[in-house]
Design a protein around this motif. Structure first.
Motif, PDB file in Angstrom:
ATOM      1  N   MET A 164       0.830  -1.202   0.000  1.00  0.00           N
ATOM      2  CA  MET A 164       0.000   0.000   0.000  1.00  0.00           C
ATOM      3  C   MET A 164       0.871   1.260   0.000  1.00  0.00           C
ATOM      4  SD  MET A 164      -3.045  -1.059   2.683  1.00  0.00           S
ATOM      5  CE  MET A 164      -3.857   0.542   2.650  1.00  0.00           C
ATOM      6  N   ALA A 165       1.957   1.242   0.764  1.00  0.00           N
ATOM      7  CA  ALA A 165       2.846   2.402   0.821  1.00  0.00           C
ATOM      8  C   ALA A 165       3.444   2.701  -0.553  1.00  0.00           C
ATOM      9  CB  ALA A 165       3.952   2.166   1.855  1.00  0.00           C
ATOM     10  N   LYS A 166       3.884   1.671  -1.251  1.00  0.00           N
ATOM     11  CA  LYS A 166       4.416   1.868  -2.613  1.00  0.00           C
ATOM     12  C   LYS A 166       3.332   2.395  -3.541  1.00  0.00           C
ATOM     13  CE  LYS A 166       8.615   0.407  -2.026  1.00  0.00           C
ATOM     14  NZ  LYS A 166       9.699   1.374  -2.025  1.00  0.00           N
ATOM     15  N   SER A 167       2.113   1.904  -3.357  1.00  0.00           N
ATOM     16  CA  SER A 167       0.998   2.347  -4.187  1.00  0.00           C
ATOM     17  C   SER A 167       0.690   3.821  -3.958  1.00  0.00           C
ATOM     18  CB  SER A 167      -0.246   1.505  -3.899  1.00  0.00           C
ATOM     19  OG  SER A 167       0.014   0.145  -4.140  1.00  0.00           O
ATOM     20  N   VAL A 168       0.742   4.249  -2.703  1.00  0.00           N
ATOM     21  CA  VAL A 168       0.482   5.659  -2.398  1.00  0.00           C
ATOM     22  C   VAL A 168       1.542   6.545  -3.038  1.00  0.00           C
ATOM     23  CG1 VAL A 168       0.345   7.375  -0.536  1.00  0.00           C
ATOM     24  CG2 VAL A 168      -0.846   5.199  -0.312  1.00  0.00           C
ATOM     25  N   CYS A 169       2.792   6.095  -3.048  1.00  0.00           N
ATOM     26  CA  CYS A 169       3.850   6.855  -3.739  1.00  0.00           C
ATOM     27  C   CYS A 169       3.491   7.043  -5.214  1.00  0.00           C
ATOM     28  CB  CYS A 169       5.191   6.137  -3.620  1.00  0.00           C
ATOM     29  SG  CYS A 169       5.909   6.176  -1.980  1.00  0.00           S
ATOM     30  N   GLU A 170       2.990   6.003  -5.840  1.00  0.00           N
ATOM     31  CA  GLU A 170       2.616   6.085  -7.255  1.00  0.00           C
ATOM     32  C   GLU A 170       1.417   7.011  -7.446  1.00  0.00           C
ATOM     33  OE1 GLU A 170       3.153   4.983 -11.382  1.00  0.00           O
ATOM     34  OE2 GLU A 170       4.416   5.026  -9.596  1.00  0.00           O
ATOM     35  N   ILE A 171       0.450   6.957  -6.535  1.00  0.00           N
ATOM     36  CA  ILE A 171      -0.711   7.842  -6.622  1.00  0.00           C
ATOM     37  C   ILE A 171      -0.267   9.300  -6.521  1.00  0.00           C
ATOM     38  CG2 ILE A 171      -2.809   8.590  -5.418  1.00  0.00           C
ATOM     39  CD1 ILE A 171      -3.250   5.606  -4.687  1.00  0.00           C
ATOM     40  N   ILE A 172       0.640   9.593  -5.600  1.00  0.00           N
ATOM     41  CA  ILE A 172       1.148  10.959  -5.460  1.00  0.00           C
ATOM     42  C   ILE A 172       1.825  11.399  -6.754  1.00  0.00           C
ATOM     43  CG2 ILE A 172       2.865  12.383  -4.257  1.00  0.00           C
ATOM     44  CD1 ILE A 172       2.228  10.677  -1.738  1.00  0.00           C
ATOM     45  N   TRP A 173       2.611  10.512  -7.349  1.00  0.00           N
ATOM     46  CA  TRP A 173       3.273  10.829  -8.618  1.00  0.00           C
ATOM     47  C   TRP A 173       2.244  11.115  -9.712  1.00  0.00           C
ATOM     48  CZ3 TRP A 173       3.323   8.501 -13.437  1.00  0.00           C
ATOM     49  CH2 TRP A 173       4.266   8.996 -14.334  1.00  0.00           C
ATOM     50  N   VAL A 174       1.179  10.329  -9.781  1.00  0.00           N
ATOM     51  CA  VAL A 174       0.124  10.540 -10.778  1.00  0.00           C
ATOM     52  C   VAL A 174      -0.550  11.891 -10.561  1.00  0.00           C
ATOM     53  CG1 VAL A 174      -2.155   9.740 -11.524  1.00  0.00           C
ATOM     54  CG2 VAL A 174      -0.289   8.106 -11.294  1.00  0.00           C
ATOM     55  N   TYR A 175      -0.869  12.219  -9.297  1.00  0.00           N
ATOM     56  CA  TYR A 175      -1.448  13.529  -8.992  1.00  0.00           C
ATOM     57  C   TYR A 175      -0.534  14.656  -9.479  1.00  0.00           C
ATOM     58  CZ  TYR A 175      -5.569  12.703  -6.023  1.00  0.00           C
ATOM     59  OH  TYR A 175      -6.808  12.386  -5.549  1.00  0.00           O
ATOM     60  N   GLN A 176       0.766  14.539  -9.187  1.00  0.00           N
ATOM     61  CA  GLN A 176       1.715  15.577  -9.590  1.00  0.00           C
ATOM     62  C   GLN A 176       1.805  15.687 -11.108  1.00  0.00           C
ATOM     63  OE1 GLN A 176       5.177  14.256  -7.439  1.00  0.00           O
ATOM     64  NE2 GLN A 176       4.648  15.442  -5.615  1.00  0.00           N
ATOM     65  N   LEU A 177       1.812  14.554 -11.797  1.00  0.00           N
ATOM     66  CA  LEU A 177       1.870  14.560 -13.251  1.00  0.00           C
ATOM     67  C   LEU A 177       0.632  15.236 -13.841  1.00  0.00           C
ATOM     68  CD1 LEU A 177       3.201  13.638 -15.934  1.00  0.00           C
ATOM     69  CD2 LEU A 177       1.880  11.526 -15.708  1.00  0.00           C
ATOM     70  N   LEU A 178      -0.535  14.870 -13.344  1.00  0.00           N
ATOM     71  CA  LEU A 178      -1.774  15.477 -13.833  1.00  0.00           C
ATOM     72  C   LEU A 178      -1.791  16.977 -13.565  1.00  0.00           C
ATOM     73  CD1 LEU A 178      -4.386  12.753 -12.818  1.00  0.00           C
ATOM     74  CD2 LEU A 178      -3.527  13.256 -15.111  1.00  0.00           C
ATOM     75  N   ASP A 179      -1.306  17.374 -12.387  1.00  0.00           N
ATOM     76  CA  ASP A 179      -1.250  18.794 -12.059  1.00  0.00           C
ATOM     77  C   ASP A 179      -0.314  19.544 -13.017  1.00  0.00           C
ATOM     78  OD1 ASP A 179      -1.939  21.028 -10.283  1.00  0.00           O
ATOM     79  OD2 ASP A 179       0.169  20.927  -9.649  1.00  0.00           O
ATOM     80  N   GLU A 180       0.836  18.937 -13.327  1.00  0.00           N
ATOM     81  CA  GLU A 180       1.796  19.573 -14.232  1.00  0.00           C
ATOM     82  C   GLU A 180       1.247  19.773 -15.644  1.00  0.00           C
ATOM     83  OE1 GLU A 180       5.585  17.599 -14.222  1.00  0.00           O
ATOM     84  OE2 GLU A 180       5.799  17.818 -12.051  1.00  0.00           O
ATOM     85  N   ILE A 181       0.363  18.879 -16.075  1.00  0.00           N
ATOM     86  CA  ILE A 181      -0.201  19.038 -17.420  1.00  0.00           C
ATOM     87  C   ILE A 181      -1.534  19.768 -17.402  1.00  0.00           C
ATOM     88  CG2 ILE A 181       1.055  17.063 -18.362  1.00  0.00           C
ATOM     89  CD1 ILE A 181      -1.517  15.428 -18.194  1.00  0.00           C
ATOM     90  N   GLY A 182      -1.886  20.319 -16.222  1.00  0.00           N
ATOM     91  CA  GLY A 182      -3.055  21.181 -16.131  1.00  0.00           C
ATOM     92  C   GLY A 182      -4.376  20.496 -15.860  1.00  0.00           C
TER      93      GLY A 182
END
Length: 195
Positions: free
Chosen positions: A89-107
């Motif tokens: 779950m901890a590794k999964s949350v890291c990936e979710i945070i990365w996805v959020y950041q990526l989506l934020d960067e592309i608007g």
């Protein structure tokens, strides 16, 4: 890659054999009418027969489309299935945070909490209930950032029945019927079939 063995070669040959026998398999991305982020997290407790380490696996969907997946042997031996699931779950949350950041960067702003699905109810309770933390002192402190992300309103956790756990395909040896079912749920299709 640093010191491959005969077993590694056999594993690569199995992967290549599968790819050669399944050239029609692909993933079709479509508009499912939402932009929810969902992640299925799983582990196999002490799955490696040599060192008894567990394998973590996850798959992340955005808007119902599979966008990220991974499986990896955990760095330490877990003392319980709950600990192995919690580390996944901890590794999964890291990936979710990365996805959020990526989506934020592309608007793209995602206003709905990401859903983290797990088939281990004890691990879910540990993530969301401070009372359970006294029983899990042997789990590294930094793994408890899952609870912090729940409190911050970034994710919510939920239970998924084992038969619906999409992460199984990344962590366990499965039979053909189960593999076909999970591949279908992951969005894999025969790209040569007429629609």
């Amino acid at each position: 890659m640093s010191s491959p063995t005969v077993d590694h070669r056999k594993a690569v040959e199995q992967v290549l054999h599968y790819l050669k026998s399944a050239p029609e398999c692909g993933i079709l991305y479509g508009n499912h009418g939402h932009t929810r982020i969902e992640c299925f997290s799983d582990s196999d407790w002490t799955g490696c027969k040599e060192d008894r380490r567990s394998t973590s696996g996850y798959c992340v969907f955005i808007g119902g489309n599979l966008v990220s997946w991974k499986n990896k042997t955990q760095n330490v031996v877990s003392r319980s299935s709950v600990e192995a699931e919690y580390r996944a779950m901890a590794k999964s949350v890291c990936e979710i945070i990365w996805v959020y950041q990526l989506l934020d960067e592309i608007g793209i702003k995602v206003s709905v909490l990401a859903k983290l699905w797990c088939d281990n109810q004890a691990a879910i309770h540990i993530a969301s209930n401070l009372v359970f933390h006294e029983r899990t002192k042997h789990v590294e402190i930094d793994c408890h950032f899952i609870r912090e992300k729940i409190q911050q309103g970034l994710i919510s956790s939920g239970y998924v029945e084992t038969r619906e756990q999409l992460g199984d395909i990344f962590t366990k040896a499965l039979n053909g019927i189960r593999i076909n079912y999970l591949c279908n749920k992951l969005g894999m299709i025969n790209i040569y079939n007429p629609t």
